[in-house]
Structures are given as C-alpha cells and as structure tokens.
Write an enzyme that holds these catalytic residues in place. Sequence first.
Site, PDB file in Angstrom:
ATOM      1  N   PHE A 195      10.165   2.408  19.412  1.00 13.78           N
ATOM      2  CA  PHE A 195       9.539   1.199  19.950  1.00 13.78           C
ATOM      3  C   PHE A 195      10.633   0.121  20.086  1.00 13.78           C
ATOM      4  CE2 PHE A 195       6.506   3.463  17.271  1.00 13.78           C
ATOM      5  CZ  PHE A 195       5.450   3.692  18.138  1.00 13.78           C
ATOM      6  N   GLN A 239      11.232 -11.754  20.092  1.00 12.89           N
ATOM      7  CA  GLN A 239      10.773 -12.273  18.810  1.00 12.89           C
ATOM      8  C   GLN A 239      10.483 -13.765  18.930  1.00 12.89           C
ATOM      9  OE1 GLN A 239       9.964 -10.627  16.092  1.00 12.89           O
ATOM     10  NE2 GLN A 239      10.629  -8.627  16.846  1.00 12.89           N
ATOM     11  N   CYS A 270      -7.273 -26.708  17.723  1.00 14.75           N
ATOM     12  CA  CYS A 270      -6.375 -25.830  18.465  1.00 14.75           C
ATOM     13  C   CYS A 270      -6.176 -24.516  17.721  1.00 14.75           C
ATOM     14  CB  CYS A 270      -5.039 -26.527  18.694  1.00 14.75           C
ATOM     15  SG  CYS A 270      -3.818 -25.491  19.525  1.00 14.75           S
ATOM     16  N   CYS A 288       2.729 -30.755  20.341  1.00 16.33           N
ATOM     17  CA  CYS A 288       2.775 -29.438  19.705  1.00 16.33           C
ATOM     18  C   CYS A 288       3.940 -29.418  18.735  1.00 16.33           C
ATOM     19  CB  CYS A 288       2.916 -28.316  20.740  1.00 16.33           C
ATOM     20  SG  CYS A 288       2.810 -26.666  19.988  1.00 16.33           S
ATOM     21  N   CYS A 312      -2.660 -23.003  15.527  1.00 20.61           N
ATOM     22  CA  CYS A 312      -2.360 -23.133  14.093  1.00 20.61           C
ATOM     23  C   CYS A 312      -3.658 -23.023  13.301  1.00 20.61           C
ATOM     24  CB  CYS A 312      -1.696 -24.477  13.783  1.00 20.61           C
ATOM     25  SG  CYS A 312      -0.067 -24.706  14.541  1.00 20.61           S
ATOM     26  N   CYS A 356      -0.293 -32.547  13.404  1.00 20.01           N
ATOM     27  CA  CYS A 356      -0.698 -32.538  14.811  1.00 20.01           C
ATOM     28  C   CYS A 356      -2.116 -33.064  14.988  1.00 20.01           C
ATOM     29  CB  CYS A 356      -0.600 -31.127  15.363  1.00 20.01           C
ATOM     30  SG  CYS A 356      -1.028 -30.980  17.111  1.00 20.01           S
ATOM     31  N   ASP A 384       9.536  -0.386  15.146  1.00 19.25           N
ATOM     32  CA  ASP A 384       8.896  -1.696  15.284  1.00 19.25           C
ATOM     33  C   ASP A 384       7.713  -1.555  16.227  1.00 19.25           C
ATOM     34  OD1 ASP A 384       8.261  -4.375  15.406  1.00 19.25           O
ATOM     35  OD2 ASP A 384       9.992  -4.952  16.623  1.00 19.25           O
ATOM     36  N   CYS A 405       4.098  -6.286  12.382  1.00 22.71           N
ATOM     37  CA  CYS A 405       3.431  -7.570  12.583  1.00 22.71           C
ATOM     38  C   CYS A 405       1.975  -7.499  12.134  1.00 22.71           C
ATOM     39  CB  CYS A 405       3.515  -8.006  14.046  1.00 22.71           C
ATOM     40  SG  CYS A 405       2.774  -6.835  15.218  1.00 22.71           S
ATOM     41  N   GLU A 448      11.557   3.816  24.035  1.00 22.82           N
ATOM     42  CA  GLU A 448      10.693   2.700  24.429  1.00 22.82           C
ATOM     43  C   GLU A 448       9.763   3.147  25.544  1.00 22.82           C
ATOM     44  OE1 GLU A 448       8.556  -0.448  25.265  1.00 22.82           O
ATOM     45  OE2 GLU A 448       9.799  -0.276  23.457  1.00 22.82           O
TER      46      GLU A 448
END
Length: 422
Positions: free
Chosen positions: A265, A238, A55, A133, A58, A49, A331, A358, A285
Amino acid sequence: MSVDEIVRIAGNGEGVTADGRHAPLAAPGDILDGYGVLTPGPHHRDPPCRHFPRCGGCQIQHVDDSGIQGFIVDRIAGALASQQIDRPDMPVPVLSPPRSRRRASLKAERFGKQVLIGFNEHETHKIVDMHECHVLAPELFALVAPLRGLMALLLPPRKGKAEIWMTLADQGVDLLIEKVTVEGLAATEALTTFAQEHRLARLSVDEGHGPEPRWEPRPATVTFGEVAVPLPTGGFLQATADGEAMLVETVRVAVGDAKTVADLFAGIGTFAVPLAAGAKVYAAEGARGSATALKAAAGARQLPLFVDHRDLVRRPLTVAELDRFDAVVLDPPRAGAREQMPALAAASRVGRLVYVSCNPATFARDAKDLMAGGWVLERVVPVGQFRWSTHVELVGVFGRAEGHVPLQTGVQLDVRGWVKPA
C-alpha cells in the site's frame, strides 16, 4: 446527589465517567453532577475557534494537549484490549501544531447569492460556513474566502453543491473541485484567473468523468527527502509535514539495516522513497495514478525501487513472495489489511514487520492474526497528526519470537521487481 469525575474521552469525543455516564464537551478531570452540570477540571480549556463545537472538523478543542495525548493512548490500548492483546511499550504521542494541516476536503453549497464553504456540522450534512480555522495551514485557509466568489459562478443558484479538495504541493496549493459543470467562456476564464491570482500549483475540475487539470504551469510534486514525486490529482498525502516526518522516522528506525524491504500500500512513496536510500525496495500500490507517479520518480533518480501496480486486496502477496524480504512495511486504508494477514502470519523468513495504521480497531484485529502466526508486537508509536480530532494514527512494530531464524542478506532485484537469491 451523586458527583462523578470524567475519567476518559470516548471515540465520539464525549467525556465518560467511571460508571459509564457520557457528557458532551467534557474533558478528563471535569466533574459531572447528578443534574448533568459540568464543572471544568485541569484538562479543560477554552476552545480557540468560534465554530467549535458545531464544525465537524474538530471534536475535542475543549481538551488540553495532555488530555488529548491520553485520549490517543486510551483509544489504542482499548482497541488492543478488545482483541486480548496486552499493551506494549507506547511513548507519549507527538501532536501536530495548530494550523499545520496541509490537505483538506471542504463542502460548498449555494443558496441564491450566498455560498457556504466549510466542513460539515458534526453528524449532519449542514455546512458550517468557515470564517476561521485553527487546523488548516494558512495557505489553504487563505483560499476559502476567494473560493466563495468562484463557486458563485460555478454552482447553480438553487442548492448547487460541490466538494473542494486542497493539498499543499511543492509549488503551492493543488485544488480540485468536484461535482460542478463549467459552462461558457466566463466560467472557463474565471478558473484561469483564479489559478493565476492565487498562484496555484494546479487547478482541476471533475464534472463527473474524472479530474481534468485546467491549470498546471509546472508539474505538481511533493518531495520525500530530496526526491520530488509527481502528485496525482487528488492524490493522498500525510495530513501534516511533521506527522509525516514522525511516521517516516519511526518506520526507518524499525526497519533498521534490512537490505530488502517490501512496502505494501505504498501510495506515492511516503516510506518507499526514504527507505530506498539504504535498501532495495519493492513497492506495491493498487491506485494506478500513485503507482505511475512513484515509478516515474524512481526512474528519474535511478533509485533501487521497483514499483508494482497491484491490488493487494484482490491479489495479496503470497508467502513465497514475502519470504524474499528482510522487512515488510504496510500502510493500508482504514479497513486494514485483512486479506494480506494470512500470508504475513505464515511468512517465516521476514525478520521485521512495520504496520502504519489510521484505525486502531482494524490494526488490533490484524495484529491478533499476526501474533497467532508467531509475530510479537514490540511497541506502538502513536502519532497525533489530526489535532483536536478523534482520528488516531499509529505505527506498530513487530518482531519475531526468540529462536526465529531471519532471512540471510545478500539478494538482488530482477528487472520485474521481484527479489531472488543472489
């Protein structure tokens, strides 16, 4: 003059030598001399890119797939080691392909007649105006250029700023524009025209009082398996379809033949809905919109899925509540699930625990608490949804130590969504 090899990638994307020297845009195997000059090695590649490395979307486009996979494993292993946890079985991470990201948050800013749209430059608030992108799905990137025209009508001439959320729903792109004011008939009509011309699933505007749908010819949904779930405006999904599939399959296999499962969650049902095909599922949740959407989908399909709108930070499940389940899936957000750990560590009848994370650091912190309560971290499955990013996701699978007596099956759910003995 000393010459050192880059042996790993740090959390900020810089290459690091064995003696701790850092070098921007370095890949494992590169050679760094005493003057800071870098000689590319076997894992160095030409970034595809034009916007890299400015940017912020990434950080490691200069690293080949093998190097990225090694970085992901190192991040997880390092986080575990910081908590004195030995590295468990860990397969090679699966990386999502280029141009597969199905959700994104872009910044927009107007300078006179010019409108910039893109990700922020790394560690700044400067927008890198996006003209290509390699991570966004084509359906999302196709909207960037026409959005400049629309934002020219919505943003004031002098440094008007906005945030644009794009999510790929079943019906097309779900678009949410925040921090703007829609004034006058021309601006209102421009929104409708834009939505029609680009066949949006939904177009919403948040003028500071919450999202307001301005265009939604059919209810926007996302499908898990064969179940369509209403997609709340700005709802979480996701990042890629194949990443989601990898996470769901890992969770499904880890849960095994559990008859009752608690999904904590739960969001809009990424795991709860597929698991309900073979088990009775309790889904907790905290976000009202997500809980309502999941409840509507479960009711429409008559799934054995009971939804509880519950803030698990302020009101985590108790040991007694957890011990009514064969397996628990959680999660949590990046901050982890610290408040839920004491009860999970003490629960004695839950046989399996699957933790989707994550953030390797908070996962390792929580894993230490679980292991202190007798859980065994059997394996970790890394998932590379965020290609060329330093963002790392994983699934941790916990089992019980030898001699643990699992929960007896044969339970039923009552009408309030709790589990009680049959």
